[in-house]
Design an enzyme around this catalytic site. Structure first.
Site, mmCIF file in Angstrom:
data_model
loop_
_atom_site.group_PDB
_atom_site.id
_atom_site.type_symbol
_atom_site.label_atom_id
_atom_site.label_comp_id
_atom_site.label_asym_id
_atom_site.label_seq_id
_atom_site.Cartn_x
_atom_site.Cartn_y
_atom_site.Cartn_z
ATOM 1 N N ASP A 1 -5.978 -0.334 -1.232
ATOM 2 C CA ASP A 1 -6.886 -1.140 -2.053
ATOM 3 C C ASP A 1 -8.143 -1.558 -1.313
ATOM 4 O OD1 ASP A 1 -5.469 -3.010 -0.312
ATOM 5 O OD2 ASP A 1 -6.407 -4.571 -1.522
ATOM 6 N N ASP B 1 -3.997 1.365 11.345
ATOM 7 C CA ASP B 1 -5.384 1.125 11.744
ATOM 8 C C ASP B 1 -5.353 0.612 13.189
ATOM 9 O OD1 ASP B 1 -8.078 0.540 11.745
ATOM 10 O OD2 ASP B 1 -8.057 -0.816 10.073
ATOM 11 N N ARG C 1 -5.788 0.751 -6.076
ATOM 12 C CA ARG C 1 -4.465 1.263 -5.670
ATOM 13 C C ARG C 1 -3.967 2.368 -6.599
ATOM 14 N NH1 ARG C 1 -2.334 -2.136 -1.717
ATOM 15 N NH2 ARG C 1 -2.757 -4.361 -1.902
ATOM 16 N N GLY D 1 0.778 -1.244 0.000
ATOM 17 C CA GLY D 1 0.000 0.000 0.000
ATOM 18 C C GLY D 1 0.804 1.286 0.000
ATOM 19 N N GLU E 1 4.599 3.613 6.424
ATOM 20 C CA GLU E 1 3.323 2.898 6.270
ATOM 21 C C GLU E 1 2.323 3.801 5.557
ATOM 22 O OE1 GLU E 1 1.611 0.273 6.571
ATOM 23 O OE2 GLU E 1 1.906 -0.809 8.438
ATOM 24 N N ASP E 2 1.418 3.196 4.813
ATOM 25 C CA ASP E 2 0.341 3.965 4.217
ATOM 26 C C ASP E 2 -0.695 4.349 5.270
ATOM 27 O OD1 ASP E 2 -0.160 1.290 4.528
ATOM 28 O OD2 ASP E 2 -1.170 1.001 2.616
ATOM 29 N N LYS F 1 -5.869 6.026 12.046
ATOM 30 C CA LYS F 1 -7.245 6.055 12.554
ATOM 31 C C LYS F 1 -7.171 6.012 14.077
ATOM 32 C CE LYS F 1 -9.262 3.607 8.594
ATOM 33 N NZ LYS F 1 -9.735 2.301 8.098
ATOM 34 N N PHE G 1 -13.425 3.100 6.059
ATOM 35 C CA PHE G 1 -12.530 2.494 5.080
ATOM 36 C C PHE G 1 -12.199 3.481 3.968
ATOM 37 C CE2 PHE G 1 -11.191 -0.339 1.707
ATOM 38 C CZ PHE G 1 -10.397 -1.248 2.398
ATOM 39 N N VAL G 2 -10.909 3.594 3.648
ATOM 40 C CA VAL G 2 -10.491 4.494 2.560
ATOM 41 C C VAL G 2 -9.792 3.714 1.451
ATOM 42 C CG1 VAL G 2 -10.371 6.636 3.901
ATOM 43 C CG2 VAL G 2 -8.387 5.099 3.852
HETATM 44 P P1 IMP Z 1 -3.294 -2.423 10.994
HETATM 45 O O1 IMP Z 1 -4.661 -2.728 11.527
HETATM 46 O O2 IMP Z 1 -2.766 -1.114 11.575
HETATM 47 O O3 IMP Z 1 -2.344 -3.555 11.209
HETATM 48 O O4 IMP Z 1 -3.461 -2.211 9.433
HETATM 49 C C1 IMP Z 1 -3.264 -3.284 8.583
HETATM 50 C C2 IMP Z 1 -3.340 -2.978 7.133
HETATM 51 O O5 IMP Z 1 -4.712 -2.954 6.789
HETATM 52 C C3 IMP Z 1 -2.798 -1.652 6.629
HETATM 53 O O6 IMP Z 1 -1.414 -1.649 6.375
HETATM 54 C C4 IMP Z 1 -3.564 -1.538 5.320
HETATM 55 O O7 IMP Z 1 -2.954 -2.301 4.313
HETATM 56 C C5 IMP Z 1 -4.888 -2.160 5.680
HETATM 57 N N1 IMP Z 1 -5.895 -1.136 5.975
HETATM 58 C C6 IMP Z 1 -6.272 -0.651 7.177
HETATM 59 N N2 IMP Z 1 -7.242 0.279 7.043
HETATM 60 C C7 IMP Z 1 -7.458 0.400 5.704
HETATM 61 C C8 IMP Z 1 -8.342 1.236 4.903
HETATM 62 O O8 IMP Z 1 -9.120 2.074 5.393
HETATM 63 N N3 IMP Z 1 -8.254 1.054 3.562
HETATM 64 C C9 IMP Z 1 -7.411 0.165 2.958
HETATM 65 N N4 IMP Z 1 -6.587 -0.625 3.664
HETATM 66 C C10 IMP Z 1 -6.605 -0.507 5.022
#
Ligand code: IMP
Length: 184
Positions: free
Chosen positions: A163, A106, A169, A48, A102-103, A135, A156-157
């Site tokens: 993606d 979450d 993407r 991402g 990181e993109d 977030k 969700f974005v």
């Molecule tokens: P984590 O919950 O911080 O481990 O996030 C895990 C991964 O989920 C991120 O690196 C993204 O690839 C994906 N992700 C989390 N939130 C979103 C969203 O809103 N849109 C798209 N991908 C997301």
């Protein structure tokens, strides 16, 4: 900008390319302030991050190196969150100042696994984290994300590298799902 359909969902325009670029530039210059006299290694966590990574580096005015990391997760989750079985890093970073890019943060499970991996196996001189998006309503880890582009609500974005089931993407702008959270 118009709403778009990706797979079965409708996404509405959220942050335009121009605004994203301003945010990315701000993060690049913030990082530069802290690393002016160093040569950090920016590490992109695929997939991402690729757009954020490329744009940020274009705005970064100092010396730096780049590396990429591909993480593969088990399909299931455990109570502690996602468990990663494989980390493929493209460069040795022992004794280097690294910035994990990181993109989106979450829950923070991904970044927590990354931290553990780098501290336990790579022995860098320092580790900081930069994320375009966070977030805060969902993020449940104690450690600080050092550089944040923008805080967003728990929706969700899509686009700018992010993606929905592998599509979207390549969109230049960021879109947001109307109906709330997708479990991913
Ligand atoms: P984590 O919950 O911080 O481990 O996030 C895990 C991964 O989920 C991120 O690196 C993204 O690839 C994906 N992700 C989390 N939130 C979103 C969203 O809103 N849109 C798209 N991908 C997301």
């Amino acid at each position: 900008m118009k709403s778009i359909k990706v797979h079965d969902k409708i996404f509405k325009p959220y942050i335009e390319e121009k605004e994203l670029q301003k945010i990315v530039k701000k993060v690049a210059l913030e990082i530069y302030e802290d690393y002016k006299d160093k040569t950090p290694v920016f590490i992109g966590v695929l997939n991402g991050v690729f757009m954020f990574f490329a744009d940020l580096l274009k705005y970064y005015p100092g010396d730096c190196e780049v590396a990429f990391l591909q993480m593969s997760s088990y399909s299931g989750t455990q109570s502690t969150g996602v468990v990663y079985k494989k980390m493929d890093l493209t460069k040795e970073v022992k004794n280097r100042h690294i910035i994990l890019m990181e993109d989106i943060v979450d829950t923070g499970n991904t970044i927590a696994s990354l931290f553990e991996y780098f501290q336990n196996t790579q022995r860098p001189k320092s580790v900081k984290v930069a994320s375009l998006l966070i977030k805060p309503e969902v993020y449940n880890k104690e450690f600080k994300i050092d550089y944040v582009g923008i805080e967003i609500p728990d929706k969700f974005v899509l686009g700018y590298g992010l993606d929905y089931d592998e599509l979207g993407r390549n969109l230049k702008d960021l879109y947001q799902l109307d109906e709330g959270r997708i479990n991913h």
